[in-house]
Design a protein around this motif. Sequence first.
Motif, PDB file in Angstrom:
ATOM      1  N   LEU A  49       0.914  -1.103  -0.139  1.00 54.54           N
ATOM      2  CA  LEU A  49       0.316  -0.240   0.441  1.00 54.54           C
ATOM      3  C   LEU A  49       0.988   1.022   0.077  1.00 54.54           C
ATOM      4  O   LEU A  49       1.913   1.007   0.792  1.00 54.54           O
ATOM      5  CB  LEU A  49      -1.152   0.161   1.319  1.00 54.54           C
ATOM      6  N   LEU A  50       0.345   2.191  -0.586  1.00 61.07           N
ATOM      7  CA  LEU A  50       1.270   3.457  -1.135  1.00 61.07           C
ATOM      8  C   LEU A  50       0.479   4.720  -0.565  1.00 61.07           C
ATOM      9  O   LEU A  50      -1.021   4.641  -0.897  1.00 61.07           O
ATOM     10  CB  LEU A  50       1.550   3.758  -2.638  1.00 61.07           C
ATOM     11  N   TYR A  51       0.977   4.922   0.188  1.00 60.31           N
ATOM     12  CA  TYR A  51      -0.630   6.413   1.322  1.00 60.31           C
ATOM     13  C   TYR A  51       0.508   7.799   0.209  1.00 60.31           C
ATOM     14  O   TYR A  51       1.556   8.314   1.074  1.00 60.31           O
ATOM     15  CB  TYR A  51      -0.153   6.451   2.108  1.00 60.31           C
ATOM     16  N   PHE A  52      -0.199   8.282  -0.146  1.00 60.44           N
ATOM     17  CA  PHE A  52       0.205   9.153  -0.737  1.00 60.44           C
ATOM     18  C   PHE A  52      -0.478  10.654  -0.700  1.00 60.44           C
ATOM     19  O   PHE A  52      -1.936  11.128  -0.476  1.00 60.44           O
ATOM     20  CB  PHE A  52       1.004   9.242  -2.277  1.00 60.44           C
ATOM     21  N   THR A  53       0.125  11.361  -0.055  1.00 61.13           N
ATOM     22  CA  THR A  53      -0.190  13.018   0.141  1.00 61.13           C
ATOM     23  C   THR A  53       0.493  14.018  -0.716  1.00 61.13           C
ATOM     24  O   THR A  53       1.787  13.933  -1.149  1.00 61.13           O
ATOM     25  CB  THR A  53       0.420  13.755   1.252  1.00 61.13           C
ATOM     26  N   LEU A  54      -0.706  14.741  -1.203  1.00 67.67           N
ATOM     27  CA  LEU A  54       0.099  15.801  -2.829  1.00 67.67           C
ATOM     28  C   LEU A  54      -0.724  17.395  -2.005  1.00 67.67           C
ATOM     29  O   LEU A  54      -1.264  17.613  -1.359  1.00 67.67           O
ATOM     30  CB  LEU A  54      -0.976  15.170  -3.667  1.00 67.67           C
ATOM     31  N   SER A  55       0.653  18.419  -2.388  1.00 62.13           N
ATOM     32  CA  SER A  55       0.431  19.809  -2.544  1.00 62.13           C
ATOM     33  C   SER A  55       0.398  20.015  -3.506  1.00 62.13           C
ATOM     34  O   SER A  55       2.154  19.959  -3.992  1.00 62.13           O
ATOM     35  CB  SER A  55       0.502  20.375  -1.047  1.00 62.13           C
TER      36      SER A  55
ATOM     37  N   ASP B 233       0.310  20.272  -6.781  1.00 65.84           N
ATOM     38  CA  ASP B 233       1.037  19.009  -7.395  1.00 65.84           C
ATOM     39  C   ASP B 233       2.105  19.287  -7.246  1.00 65.84           C
ATOM     40  O   ASP B 233       2.867  18.349  -8.586  1.00 65.84           O
ATOM     41  CB  ASP B 233       0.643  20.215  -8.985  1.00 65.84           C
ATOM     42  N   LYS B 234       2.705  18.821  -6.174  1.00 70.77           N
ATOM     43  CA  LYS B 234       3.534  17.328  -6.329  1.00 70.77           C
ATOM     44  C   LYS B 234       3.308  16.631  -5.153  1.00 70.77           C
ATOM     45  O   LYS B 234       2.695  17.124  -3.991  1.00 70.77           O
ATOM     46  CB  LYS B 234       5.181  19.327  -5.198  1.00 70.77           C
ATOM     47  N   ILE B 235       4.059  15.201  -4.932  1.00 75.26           N
ATOM     48  CA  ILE B 235       4.146  14.692  -3.230  1.00 75.26           C
ATOM     49  C   ILE B 235       4.814  14.625  -2.729  1.00 75.26           C
ATOM     50  O   ILE B 235       6.039  15.868  -2.683  1.00 75.26           O
ATOM     51  CB  ILE B 235       4.359  12.635  -3.830  1.00 75.26           C
ATOM     52  N   VAL B 236       4.330  15.684  -0.994  1.00 75.91           N
ATOM     53  CA  VAL B 236       5.039  16.178  -0.239  1.00 75.91           C
ATOM     54  C   VAL B 236       4.415  14.448   0.326  1.00 75.91           C
ATOM     55  O   VAL B 236       5.352  14.688   2.213  1.00 75.91           O
ATOM     56  CB  VAL B 236       3.911  16.930   0.320  1.00 75.91           C
ATOM     57  N   GLN B 237       4.160  13.618   0.697  1.00 83.44           N
ATOM     58  CA  GLN B 237       4.563  12.911   1.036  1.00 83.44           C
ATOM     59  C   GLN B 237       3.567  11.526   1.305  1.00 83.44           C
ATOM     60  O   GLN B 237       3.363  11.123   0.380  1.00 83.44           O
ATOM     61  CB  GLN B 237       3.771  12.805   2.689  1.00 83.44           C
ATOM     62  N   LEU B 238       5.213   9.997   0.908  1.00 85.32           N
ATOM     63  CA  LEU B 238       4.571   8.583   0.688  1.00 85.32           C
ATOM     64  C   LEU B 238       5.608   7.648   2.222  1.00 85.32           C
ATOM     65  O   LEU B 238       6.288   8.231   2.534  1.00 85.32           O
ATOM     66  CB  LEU B 238       5.802   8.730  -0.861  1.00 85.32           C
ATOM     67  N   ILE B 239       3.925   7.046   2.195  1.00 83.98           N
ATOM     68  CA  ILE B 239       4.640   6.321   2.803  1.00 83.98           C
ATOM     69  C   ILE B 239       3.472   4.591   2.499  1.00 83.98           C
ATOM     70  O   ILE B 239       2.667   4.843   1.674  1.00 83.98           O
ATOM     71  CB  ILE B 239       3.694   6.174   4.176  1.00 83.98           C
ATOM     72  N   ILE B 240       5.158   3.754   2.520  1.00 82.64           N
ATOM     73  CA  ILE B 240       4.888   2.802   2.013  1.00 82.64           C
ATOM     74  C   ILE B 240       4.844   1.638   3.069  1.00 82.64           C
ATOM     75  O   ILE B 240       5.817   1.247   3.131  1.00 82.64           O
ATOM     76  CB  ILE B 240       5.909   2.051   1.168  1.00 82.64           C
ATOM     77  N   LEU B 241       3.600   0.533   3.124  1.00 85.97           N
ATOM     78  CA  LEU B 241       3.814  -0.485   3.988  1.00 85.97           C
ATOM     79  C   LEU B 241       3.265  -1.809   3.313  1.00 85.97           C
ATOM     80  O   LEU B 241       2.162  -1.538   2.029  1.00 85.97           O
ATOM     81  CB  LEU B 241       3.049  -0.102   4.971  1.00 85.97           C
ATOM     82  N   ARG B 242       3.347  -3.011   3.531  1.00 80.71           N
ATOM     83  CA  ARG B 242       3.103  -3.841   3.366  1.00 80.71           C
ATOM     84  C   ARG B 242       1.924  -4.522   4.358  1.00 80.71           C
ATOM     85  O   ARG B 242       2.153  -4.032   5.464  1.00 80.71           O
ATOM     86  CB  ARG B 242       3.791  -5.500   2.999  1.00 80.71           C
ATOM     87  N   ASP B 243       0.743  -4.096   4.362  1.00 79.47           N
ATOM     88  CA  ASP B 243      -1.137  -4.185   4.951  1.00 79.47           C
ATOM     89  C   ASP B 243      -0.627  -5.789   5.162  1.00 79.47           C
ATOM     90  O   ASP B 243      -0.963  -6.419   4.043  1.00 79.47           O
ATOM     91  CB  ASP B 243      -1.930  -4.275   4.823  1.00 79.47           C
ATOM     92  N   ARG B 244      -0.669  -6.696   6.848  1.00 76.97           N
ATOM     93  CA  ARG B 244      -0.206  -7.944   7.212  1.00 76.97           C
ATOM     94  C   ARG B 244      -1.974  -8.271   7.358  1.00 76.97           C
ATOM     95  O   ARG B 244      -1.761  -9.337   8.413  1.00 76.97           O
ATOM     96  CB  ARG B 244       0.950  -8.313   8.042  1.00 76.97           C
ATOM     97  N   SER B 245      -2.664  -6.686   8.123  1.00 76.95           N
ATOM     98  CA  SER B 245      -3.377  -7.084   9.327  1.00 76.95           C
ATOM     99  C   SER B 245      -4.849  -7.991   7.515  1.00 76.95           C
ATOM    100  O   SER B 245      -5.372  -8.763   8.372  1.00 76.95           O
ATOM    101  CB  SER B 245      -3.967  -6.369   9.374  1.00 76.95           C
TER     102      SER B 245
END
Length: 134
Positions: free
Chosen positions: A101-107, A109-121
């Motif tokens: 899962l890639l969690y993107f936050t944009l502001s 017109d640019k990516i300001v935060q990206l969190i990459i996780l494997r959701d095991r739940s």
Amino acid sequence: MATHTRGSILPPRVAQFIEATNAGDLFRLLEAFAADSIVNDQLQQWCGLAELSEWAERDVIGQQLSLRATHCIPHYGHFVVAAHADGNFDKRGLPDPLEVLLYFTLSEDKIVQLIILRDRSGTSSFDASFRGSR
């Protein structure tokens, strides 16, 4: 141009990140990020373009990472992308296909935060949303 996934459209900068990753294009990948962006990849964090460049050279381009987005869910101005990941990294003990899962936050017109996780739940509401649209 936005890229389509099953049931949704990727925002242009998210599509650019995935396309650049798959092409091994470091310049284009970094161009998608704001200068003071934060990336957290599997619980390790990098801040700013200099650190992001080191991360991307080593863990994205260096590992020949490829991503195939399967779903994108807009969530309060953020975008959660489910993707199959592959590449030249150690896959021992990992499922095939490896879903991340890639969690993107944009502001602005640019990516300001990206969190990459494997959701095991397998229990989150996002999991249900992803499964429901397959």
